[in-house]
Design an enzyme around this catalytic site. Sequence first.
Site, mmCIF file in Angstrom:
data_model
loop_
_atom_site.group_PDB
_atom_site.id
_atom_site.type_symbol
_atom_site.label_atom_id
_atom_site.label_comp_id
_atom_site.label_asym_id
_atom_site.label_seq_id
_atom_site.Cartn_x
_atom_site.Cartn_y
_atom_site.Cartn_z
ATOM 1 N N ASP A 48 0.866 -1.190 0.000
ATOM 2 C CA ASP A 48 0.000 0.000 0.000
ATOM 3 C C ASP A 48 0.905 1.243 0.000
ATOM 4 O O ASP A 48 1.801 1.357 0.840
ATOM 5 C CB ASP A 48 -0.870 -0.037 1.268
ATOM 6 C CG ASP A 48 -1.793 1.161 1.382
ATOM 7 O OD1 ASP A 48 -1.981 1.872 0.378
ATOM 8 O OD2 ASP A 48 -2.325 1.399 2.486
ATOM 9 N N ASP A 144 -4.058 2.444 -4.989
ATOM 10 C CA ASP A 144 -2.652 2.424 -4.525
ATOM 11 C C ASP A 144 -2.323 1.179 -3.714
ATOM 12 O O ASP A 144 -1.401 1.193 -2.909
ATOM 13 C CB ASP A 144 -2.351 3.683 -3.711
ATOM 14 C CG ASP A 144 -2.983 3.665 -2.335
ATOM 15 O OD1 ASP A 144 -4.019 3.007 -2.168
ATOM 16 O OD2 ASP A 144 -2.432 4.306 -1.421
ATOM 17 N N GLU A 145 -3.048 0.111 -3.940
ATOM 18 C CA GLU A 145 -2.894 -1.065 -3.097
ATOM 19 C C GLU A 145 -3.018 -2.340 -3.933
ATOM 20 O O GLU A 145 -3.970 -2.470 -4.710
ATOM 21 C CB GLU A 145 -4.057 -1.044 -2.102
ATOM 22 C CG GLU A 145 -3.781 -1.562 -0.765
ATOM 23 C CD GLU A 145 -5.012 -1.325 0.116
ATOM 24 O OE1 GLU A 145 -5.073 -1.926 1.150
ATOM 25 O OE2 GLU A 145 -5.911 -0.537 -0.270
HETATM 26 N N1 DCP Z 1 -8.426 9.202 -1.112
HETATM 27 C C1 DCP Z 1 -9.393 10.178 -1.353
HETATM 28 N N2 DCP Z 1 -10.330 10.459 -0.394
HETATM 29 C C2 DCP Z 1 -10.333 9.792 0.782
HETATM 30 C C3 DCP Z 1 -9.382 8.790 1.041
HETATM 31 C C4 DCP Z 1 -8.428 8.527 0.050
HETATM 32 O O1 DCP Z 1 -9.399 10.788 -2.431
HETATM 33 N N3 DCP Z 1 -11.258 10.070 1.714
HETATM 34 C C5 DCP Z 1 -7.369 8.983 -2.141
HETATM 35 C C6 DCP Z 1 -6.128 9.781 -1.751
HETATM 36 C C7 DCP Z 1 -5.188 8.778 -1.170
HETATM 37 C C8 DCP Z 1 -5.536 7.540 -1.971
HETATM 38 O O2 DCP Z 1 -6.953 7.627 -2.217
HETATM 39 O O3 DCP Z 1 -3.823 9.181 -1.336
HETATM 40 C C9 DCP Z 1 -5.219 6.254 -1.248
HETATM 41 O O4 DCP Z 1 -5.966 6.193 -0.044
HETATM 42 P P1 DCP Z 1 -5.399 5.571 1.294
HETATM 43 O O5 DCP Z 1 -6.545 5.323 2.197
HETATM 44 O O6 DCP Z 1 -4.499 4.413 0.961
HETATM 45 O O7 DCP Z 1 -4.553 6.744 1.969
HETATM 46 P P2 DCP Z 1 -3.110 7.298 1.663
HETATM 47 O O8 DCP Z 1 -2.384 6.481 0.643
HETATM 48 O O9 DCP Z 1 -3.203 8.744 1.345
HETATM 49 O O10 DCP Z 1 -2.401 7.166 3.085
HETATM 50 P P3 DCP Z 1 -1.847 5.873 3.833
HETATM 51 O O11 DCP Z 1 -0.382 6.089 3.933
HETATM 52 O O12 DCP Z 1 -2.520 5.900 5.159
HETATM 53 O O13 DCP Z 1 -2.205 4.657 3.025
HETATM 54 CA CA CA Z 2 -2.248 4.182 0.802
#
Ligand code: DCP
Ligand code: CA
Length: 435
Positions: A48, A144-145
């Site tokens: 992820d 992203d996963e």
């Molecule tokens: N995303 C979004 N709105 C949200 C949650 C996420 O648009 N409420 C988008 C932005 C994030 C991407 O999806 O970058 C991936 O979501 P993740 O939940 O995996 O969160 P992140 O990658 O940002 O952070 P982490 O390091 O906790 O995985």
């Molecule tokens: Ca992520």
Amino acid sequence: MTLGFDKRFSIAGRSRLLAGAALCEGAGASPDLELAGGLGERAIICVDMDAFFASVEQQCASGSLDGKPVMVCGNTERRSVVAAANYIAREYGVRAGTPITTARRLCPDGVFLEGDPEKYVFTCIRINDICRQFTPRVESFSIDECFLDITGTHHLFGGPVETARKLKAHIRAQLGIASTAGIGPNKLLAKTASKLGKPDGLFTLTHDDVPAKLHPLPVDKLYGIGGQTAKKLARLGVATIGDLARIPAHVLQRIFGIIGPMLRDAANGIDHSPILTDDEQPEAKSVGNSYTLADDTRCVRKVLAVLLGLCSKVGRRMRKHDYVGRTVTLTVRYANFQTCVRARTVEAPINLDRDIFEAASAILDGVWDRRRPVRLLGVSVSNILQPGEPRQQALFGHDYRRRYRQALVSVDDLRDRYGETVVTWASLVRTPDGI
Ligand code: DCP
Ligand code: CA
């Protein structure tokens, strides 16, 4: 849980999976050999990206944003919310979903950027390509996963931990972004390990780790438990994952319906769902409906009413063709057009409105951030058994199901004769979007 719950193998017939203790970054070779030892068992990685949108933007800025709090938003107007906050911004209390006005107050010197979906999709495709260098069995789970089934390939890279380490290094070298890899004997534990290892970590959860590492965690940390389910569990006095693991399956079945026993399995680290590559995704044959709401809404009652209407339509079409299916897929599109698609596979095939609704609303519960207005909902059922194929009956609630099915058959018959609106669910009657 299932993260797709595919109960192909009996729990009783299951032997210990990966042996060995949890490993963190820097683990040596011997635990890895131990991990590789569970003959014929699975080794799964969940990789992820860390703060995905923000990491991509930082990479594109060629170092000029390094060390700064970076937040990516739908747009940088006042009404928008933060979609991704890098880990520096999180130290100021900003999270995904924080309104932009609050984020500016918490982090006045932060860098606020407007999201650029094309860049993220392009990076997503490249992440998938990198994962496929380690195994052909890659499931793209979200933007992203990815899940990688490395059971048959990890020996080529020095074992599961070394494989994960190399995967992370490739992603960093080729795309310039940090990621966290979780390793486990199934998707559930691999996914949980990836959450526990954040950021830029490498963490392993084995079945042996479940009592010490999974059970003490708050129950809402269990993958698939959303806000509503967590509240219901809290009312029942269930605080930790271990508390949930100790509740008998039939009690959970009575309280949560079809997902009850799955919750218990998940709490015990049990998950038999397979990795599904793009070619194997069950969407190919499905019965589905979607609906765009008249107005974007955050109203839970309205969203659930629309969902019930959709499940009702899907169930009716399935019964018409004598189909039953096991995988329920929910699509939620938000006001900013971001779309989230999640599936859940139930143990016994279903085609009754209420069973489809139970599965779909459980998914919704896990994915919907209540602050985000919903624009469109879609429900489909796949993994379809054709008429005449042998069907496994649901284990619980036989009598209730028989009577409920009879009632629905009568309703279907009335609708055939007098039109779709002649009978409807009470909860849809007062809702303008009660489709
Ligand atoms: N995303 C979004 N709105 C949200 C949650 C996420 O648009 N409420 C988008 C932005 C994030 C991407 O999806 O970058 C991936 O979501 P993740 O939940 O995996 O969160 P992140 O990658 O940002 O952070 P982490 O390091 O906790 O995985
Ligand atoms: Ca992520």
